[in-house]
Design an enzyme around this catalytic site. Structure first.
Site, PDB file in Angstrom:
ATOM      1  N   ALA A  46       0.808  -1.224  -0.043  1.00  0.00           N
ATOM      2  CA  ALA A  46       0.001  -0.006   0.053  1.00  0.00           C
ATOM      3  C   ALA A  46       0.793   1.329  -0.078  1.00  0.00           C
ATOM      4  CB  ALA A  46      -1.193  -0.067   1.378  1.00  0.00           C
ATOM      5  N   HIS A  48       3.011   4.553  -0.473  1.00  0.00           N
ATOM      6  CA  HIS A  48       2.833   6.216  -0.387  1.00  0.00           C
ATOM      7  C   HIS A  48       4.315   6.691  -0.719  1.00  0.00           C
ATOM      8  CE1 HIS A  48       4.033   5.671   3.475  1.00  0.00           C
ATOM      9  NE2 HIS A  48       3.103   5.115   4.078  1.00  0.00           N
ATOM     10  N   HIS A  51       7.156   5.614   1.405  1.00  0.00           N
ATOM     11  CA  HIS A  51       8.105   4.277   1.113  1.00  0.00           C
ATOM     12  C   HIS A  51       8.703   4.813   0.049  1.00  0.00           C
ATOM     13  CE1 HIS A  51       4.084   2.247   2.647  1.00  0.00           C
ATOM     14  NE2 HIS A  51       4.993   1.607   3.264  1.00  0.00           N
ATOM     15  N   LYS A 163       9.588   7.480  10.928  1.00  0.00           N
ATOM     16  CA  LYS A 163       7.884   7.502  11.046  1.00  0.00           C
ATOM     17  C   LYS A 163       7.687   6.217  12.174  1.00  0.00           C
ATOM     18  CE  LYS A 163       3.397   7.121  10.522  1.00  0.00           C
ATOM     19  NZ  LYS A 163       3.092   5.777  10.993  1.00  0.00           N
ATOM     20  N   ASP A 164       8.599   5.151  11.969  1.00  0.00           N
ATOM     21  CA  ASP A 164       8.481   4.205  12.848  1.00  0.00           C
ATOM     22  C   ASP A 164       9.585   4.077  13.782  1.00  0.00           C
ATOM     23  OD1 ASP A 164       6.015   2.512  12.039  1.00  0.00           O
ATOM     24  OD2 ASP A 164       6.931   3.012  10.341  1.00  0.00           O
ATOM     25  N   GLN A 167      10.930   1.141  15.828  1.00  0.00           N
ATOM     26  CA  GLN A 167      10.997   0.063  14.868  1.00  0.00           C
ATOM     27  C   GLN A 167      12.876   0.197  14.552  1.00  0.00           C
ATOM     28  OE1 GLN A 167       8.738  -1.764  11.818  1.00  0.00           O
ATOM     29  NE2 GLN A 167       9.762  -0.321  10.361  1.00  0.00           N
ATOM     30  N   MET A 198       2.417  10.326   6.375  1.00  0.00           N
ATOM     31  CA  MET A 198       1.858   9.529   5.526  1.00  0.00           C
ATOM     32  C   MET A 198       1.814   8.146   5.965  1.00  0.00           C
ATOM     33  SD  MET A 198       3.066  10.536   1.857  1.00  0.00           S
ATOM     34  CE  MET A 198       2.747  12.079   1.312  1.00  0.00           C
ATOM     35  N   SER A 200       0.103   3.869   5.532  1.00  0.00           N
ATOM     36  CA  SER A 200      -0.877   2.929   4.822  1.00  0.00           C
ATOM     37  C   SER A 200      -2.148   3.042   5.429  1.00  0.00           C
ATOM     38  CB  SER A 200      -0.408   1.464   4.593  1.00  0.00           C
ATOM     39  OG  SER A 200       0.983   1.638   4.024  1.00  0.00           O
ATOM     40  N   ARG A 201      -2.151   3.205   6.979  1.00  0.00           N
ATOM     41  CA  ARG A 201      -3.442   2.850   7.536  1.00  0.00           C
ATOM     42  C   ARG A 201      -4.059   4.352   7.594  1.00  0.00           C
ATOM     43  NH1 ARG A 201       0.206  -0.499  11.306  1.00  0.00           N
ATOM     44  NH2 ARG A 201      -0.944  -2.456  11.393  1.00  0.00           N
TER      45      ARG A 201
END
Ligand code: AMP
Length: 299
Positions: A46, A48, A51, A163-164, A167, A198, A200-201
């Site tokens: 998904a 955007h 990515h 963003k993460d 992680q 941005m 995917s969710r």
């Protein structure tokens, strides 16, 4: 006589789509044997612009770019959105082809986790803070799949989004602790014009929720300005962060919203000697969970 450019000037549309882990491993081994660097971008699809920014960066720094699309069941809890996670492989493939990447890896669950699979990676305390408290087992799933992907691809560099943020801390910890010979490159968060990170969710959000979600970036920016200006205590800034987010009626609950040491992910009471701090938030809006963060430079 002009020099013969064997690679990467290989004409258009030579992107390979690989579904079988062993073939992925053989393909990458051949590239590495020829002395080519490999940049790897793991994703759940998904795609955007967030990515795509990682892929562009990988292209600019490596001979070969590999992206994976794999919705990893191990990192979803039983009541999470694994089944409904957006899967738009055809759209994604077109975007990746346009960017001119070399290989897309889209493995099946059954080949990544065949019967009898039973080895997991636990990156320790950094997995348990922040999102780890609300998504038990999530980072164990992330660390395990990323270790598998790094072993299959042996990339020179692997690209992750800030963003993460947690992680990236978990992956760095894991690659250091397990001597994985891949450079971890962390890239900036790409935002919509109104500041929403941005994700995917974001596709799950109704129009009202989408508009309301901008509160996260606004509230974090206010904290960031306060930290940089000085004069307001950390505890005051934390209170303001929570109260600004809580004012948005469409936010159902706040998992966390605070200020942290970016290395240990411990919540901080004062900035002390820290050169940078992490402002991080996770909220639920109806059935959608949103996370975001800012790194604030204090020097
Ligand atoms: P995902 O498909 O959500 O697993 O994300 C794949 C990679 O893209 C991860 O390294 C994410 O951190 C990164 N990513 C996701 N959203 C963004 C964004 N808005 N900006 C930069 N990187 C992102």
């Amino acid at each position: 006589m002009p020099a013969v450019i064997e690679y990467p000037d290989k004409g258009e549309d030579t992107m390979e789509l690989i579904r079988i882990p062993r073939i992925m491993q053989d393909t990458c081994r051949k590239h590495l044997q020829k002395g080519r660097s490999i940049g790897f971008v793991p994703t759940m699809g998904a795609l955007h612009d967030g990515h795509l920014s990682l892929i562009r960066r990988a292209k600019s720094e490596n001979d070969i770019v590999v992206a994976s699309i794999f919705v990893n069941p191990l990192q979803f809890g039983p009541s999470e959105d694994f089944a409904s996670y957006p899967r738009v492989i055809d759209e994604d493939t077109i975007k990746l082809r346009e960017l001119g990447i070399d290989v897309i890896f889209i493995p099946d669950n059954s080949l990544m986790y065949p019967p009898g699979f039973s080895t997991y990676i636990d990156a320790g305390p950094v997995s348990e803070k922040l999102c780890g408290q609300f998504r038990p087992g999530h980072f164990r799933g992330v660390a395990t799949v990323v270790a598998k992907l790094l072993n299959l691809i042996s990339p020179t560099r692997a690209y992750f989004g800030r963003k993460d943020f947690q992680q990236t801390v978990v992956i760095r910890r894991m690659t250091r602790d397990l001597d994985i010979n891949t450079e971890i490159v962390v890239c900036p968060t790409i935002r919509e014009e109104d500041g929403l990170a941005m994700s995917s969710r974001n596709r799950y959000l109704s129009a009202g929720e989408r508009a309301a979600a901008t509160v996260l970036f606004r509230a974090m920016s206010t904290v960031s300005d306060g930290l940089q200006a000085g004069g307001t205590s950390i505890s005051e800034l934390k209170k303001n962060l929570i109260s600004e987010i809580s004012k948005e009626g469409l936010i159902t609950s706040i998992d966390y919203a605070s200020i942290y040491n970016p290395e240990t992910l411990e919540e901080i009471k004062e900035s002390g000697q820290l050169k940078e701090v992490l402002v991080a938030v996770a909220v639920r809006m109806g059935k959608t969970r949103l996370i975001d963060n800012l790194i604030v430079n204090l020097t």
